[in-house]
Design a protein around this motif. Sequence first.
Motif, PDB file in Angstrom:
ATOM      1  N   VAL A  95      -5.432  -0.358  -8.483  1.00 53.08           N
ATOM      2  CA  VAL A  95      -4.397   0.516  -7.932  1.00 53.08           C
ATOM      3  C   VAL A  95      -3.042  -0.101  -8.241  1.00 53.08           C
ATOM      4  N   ASP A  96      -2.270   0.556  -9.066  1.00 53.61           N
ATOM      5  CA  ASP A  96      -0.930   0.094  -9.416  1.00 53.61           C
ATOM      6  C   ASP A  96      -0.017   0.256  -8.199  1.00 53.61           C
ATOM      7  N   ASN A  97       0.428  -0.849  -7.638  1.00 54.24           N
ATOM      8  CA  ASN A  97       1.322  -0.793  -6.476  1.00 54.24           C
ATOM      9  C   ASN A  97       2.694  -1.377  -6.806  1.00 54.24           C
ATOM     10  N   MET A 101       5.883   3.051  -8.471  1.00 55.06           N
ATOM     11  CA  MET A 101       4.968   3.948  -7.769  1.00 55.06           C
ATOM     12  C   MET A 101       5.555   4.430  -6.436  1.00 55.06           C
ATOM     13  N   LEU A 102       6.736   3.948  -6.077  1.00 55.77           N
ATOM     14  CA  LEU A 102       7.404   4.416  -4.859  1.00 55.77           C
ATOM     15  C   LEU A 102       8.159   5.711  -5.076  1.00 55.77           C
ATOM     16  N   SER A 103       8.180   6.218  -6.310  1.00 56.39           N
ATOM     17  CA  SER A 103       8.885   7.469  -6.571  1.00 56.39           C
ATOM     18  C   SER A 103       8.286   8.563  -5.714  1.00 56.39           C
ATOM     19  N   ASN A 136      -1.509  -5.440  -7.921  1.00 49.24           N
ATOM     20  CA  ASN A 136      -0.631  -6.413  -8.568  1.00 49.24           C
ATOM     21  C   ASN A 136      -0.449  -7.679  -7.735  1.00 49.24           C
ATOM     22  N   ASP A 137      -0.980  -7.683  -6.507  1.00 51.99           N
ATOM     23  CA  ASP A 137      -0.862  -8.881  -5.669  1.00 51.99           C
ATOM     24  C   ASP A 137      -1.631 -10.057  -6.256  1.00 51.99           C
ATOM     25  N   PHE A 138      -2.783  -9.766  -6.889  1.00 51.18           N
ATOM     26  CA  PHE A 138      -3.657 -10.813  -7.429  1.00 51.18           C
ATOM     27  C   PHE A 138      -4.038 -11.826  -6.341  1.00 51.18           C
ATOM     28  N   ILE A 158      -3.166  -1.703   1.201  1.00 49.94           N
ATOM     29  CA  ILE A 158      -2.308  -1.823   0.021  1.00 49.94           C
ATOM     30  C   ILE A 158      -0.873  -1.436   0.357  1.00 49.94           C
ATOM     31  N   GLU A 159       0.052  -2.325   0.029  1.00 48.06           N
ATOM     32  CA  GLU A 159       1.491  -2.068   0.131  1.00 48.06           C
ATOM     33  C   GLU A 159       2.117  -2.356  -1.225  1.00 48.06           C
TER      34      GLU A 159
END
Length: 665
Positions: A95-97, A101-103, A136-138, A158-159
């Motif tokens: 999940v791309d966070n 992605m805030l658009s 992307n947190d990894f 997820i944030e």
Amino acid sequence: MKFLYPQFLWALGVLAIPLLIHLFNFRRYTTVYFSNTRFLQNVIKQSKAINRLKQLLIMTARMLAFAMLVLAFTNPYLPATNDAETQSGWASVYVDNSPSMLSGNGQNSALNTARTKAVDIIKALPENYRVQVLTNDFSGKQQRFYSKGEAIALIDEIEVSYAGRKATDIVDRISEAQKNVSAEGLDLFWISDFQKSGFENIPNWPQGWTRSVLPLTPTVGFGNVSIDSAWFEQPVLQPNFDQELFVLLQNSGSQNAQKLPISISLDGQLQGTKEVEVPANGKAQTSFVLRPAQAKAYNGEVKIENQDPSFDNSFFFAYNVDQPFKILLTGDKSRIEKFKRLFQDSIYNLTYMPTDAIDYAQVSAFDVFIVDAPSSLPSGLIQAIEAQLKSGKNLVIFPSGEDATATNNMLSNLRLPALGSKQGASTVLDINWNDPHYKGVFSSQPNNPSLPKSTENYSYPSTVGYPLLKLANGSPLITRIPVGQGSVLLATANLENTNLISQAIFVPTMLNAALYSRSLSELYTLSGKPNGPSYESETNEDIPLSIKTEDNAIIPRQRVRNGKVEIYDIPVSLKPALYNLEQEEKRVGYLALNTNPEESQWSFLEENTIRDIFGLQSSDVLEASAGSIDYSIKQRYQGTPLWKWFLAAALFFLFVEIILIKLWK
């Protein structure tokens, strides 16, 4: 053929209703009297046969319509090779966070949609599947595989993450998790807006991976203007001096940004506003003049007004306005007054100490060291100055005219070539105007400048370091040699044997030796980058620095090097903002954290390009519409669903019944 909901088959009992209607006809017959029925007998026999056929066809069509409708509710399907109820395997849902992605707003944001669709994907997987949830947190917990229920719980956590990740990094991360469980195959589901900046390099897809993608189109479809970077060009950050901050803006859209309002504030106070034009798919530079009143740490913000997307509209920076440069002069005390006149400006603080009376513990307090014609140099002083060169401070050496032994001892300790034999009179032939010590000193290169001369000098190889003033005899008069993080400015002649001290070029040479003894600290840190800022530690180095947030204090990873505390691996959960950096609850500076400029490049991959990169068929590109994901994934694992065909058959037989009733008279 199998049924997903076989419990609905009991409803086939309703087929008895039309059968009973046709078997038991409760209509009452009316007697009609005719004078002679002989001619009607044949007609009656034919009518009964035709009516019986008509009723039988209507009953059949009605029963088939009911049967098809019931079977449609059982969700029939052609099973896949493996039964989904017993099928086991491994799946990874990325999940791309990232900030892009805030658009959108609230429930309509791409990130919120990604979370919802990730849950739909996991629910549609076979029950025995183990699932990795990666963002992307990894983070460490994202390197494990979970049950479907546990994976869905991770989706809810997820944030947004400000760590910039490339597609190759993501694939490598998933591969590591796959190796940990020794899985032979993996089903990858990639949910993203597929920003081009993340796909500069195409990943090498491991064997045994099946891949599916879910592209989410940003709700903000036009370009984006953002702040790429900011910097000071001059090394002097002193109170009551004008300091010009340069700002670079980039436009990733196809239209010019005209009269774009931007503002700058310092310590929360507005300092100025401007309107800037940024060309389409280009960059534009502007600047603001700041004049801090006192020596302290400052924080600032450059802001773009009324621009969507908004996650990168603010650019934060922080810097220190320093105390005066501290200069230690040692050696020949006969020229103290000349050096005092040279450094009489308020930004310099010159101190003279005899070489045999220097407190080595105080050496670290000075920014630049001038050793003028020493007759001898204690080894302790040489070692103390060497340590300061490693941390970025500068050393200026003028040799003794009688004997260069003391100078050569210092050069030897610094692992530099020694001064050679004495040479006769010579004149400076060339000035290195492009060296940082001279660059920008003069508005234009002077024509026929007055050049320094020497009556005698020591020979020295011109291949060592960067000669600033080169004599006609091949040796430099002054050369700059990088040592550690600092520089050594080595003169090959005693000041008594040259007219250098009366030449205009001598002033910038010496003043810049002091100015460049302090390197400008980084104004800001980019989210996701491995290295952060460094700070002078005024208290116990064993006590770590902490980043003060609104809710608590975060202790990042840090190390002490060259007398400074360096911060690295800043948590990716920190959003771009200004933070107090504290030690023992005392503020030692600011952390200015900004979004990576690559995230602001508002350009996204087309579906055809995505399919080429991932090696996909059209059926592997999932749609975000309601029910589409559930249908596509269940078809993959459970087989081909047939309920639509049964529903169509029910409608067909119902239509046949209507035709028989209406048109067959």
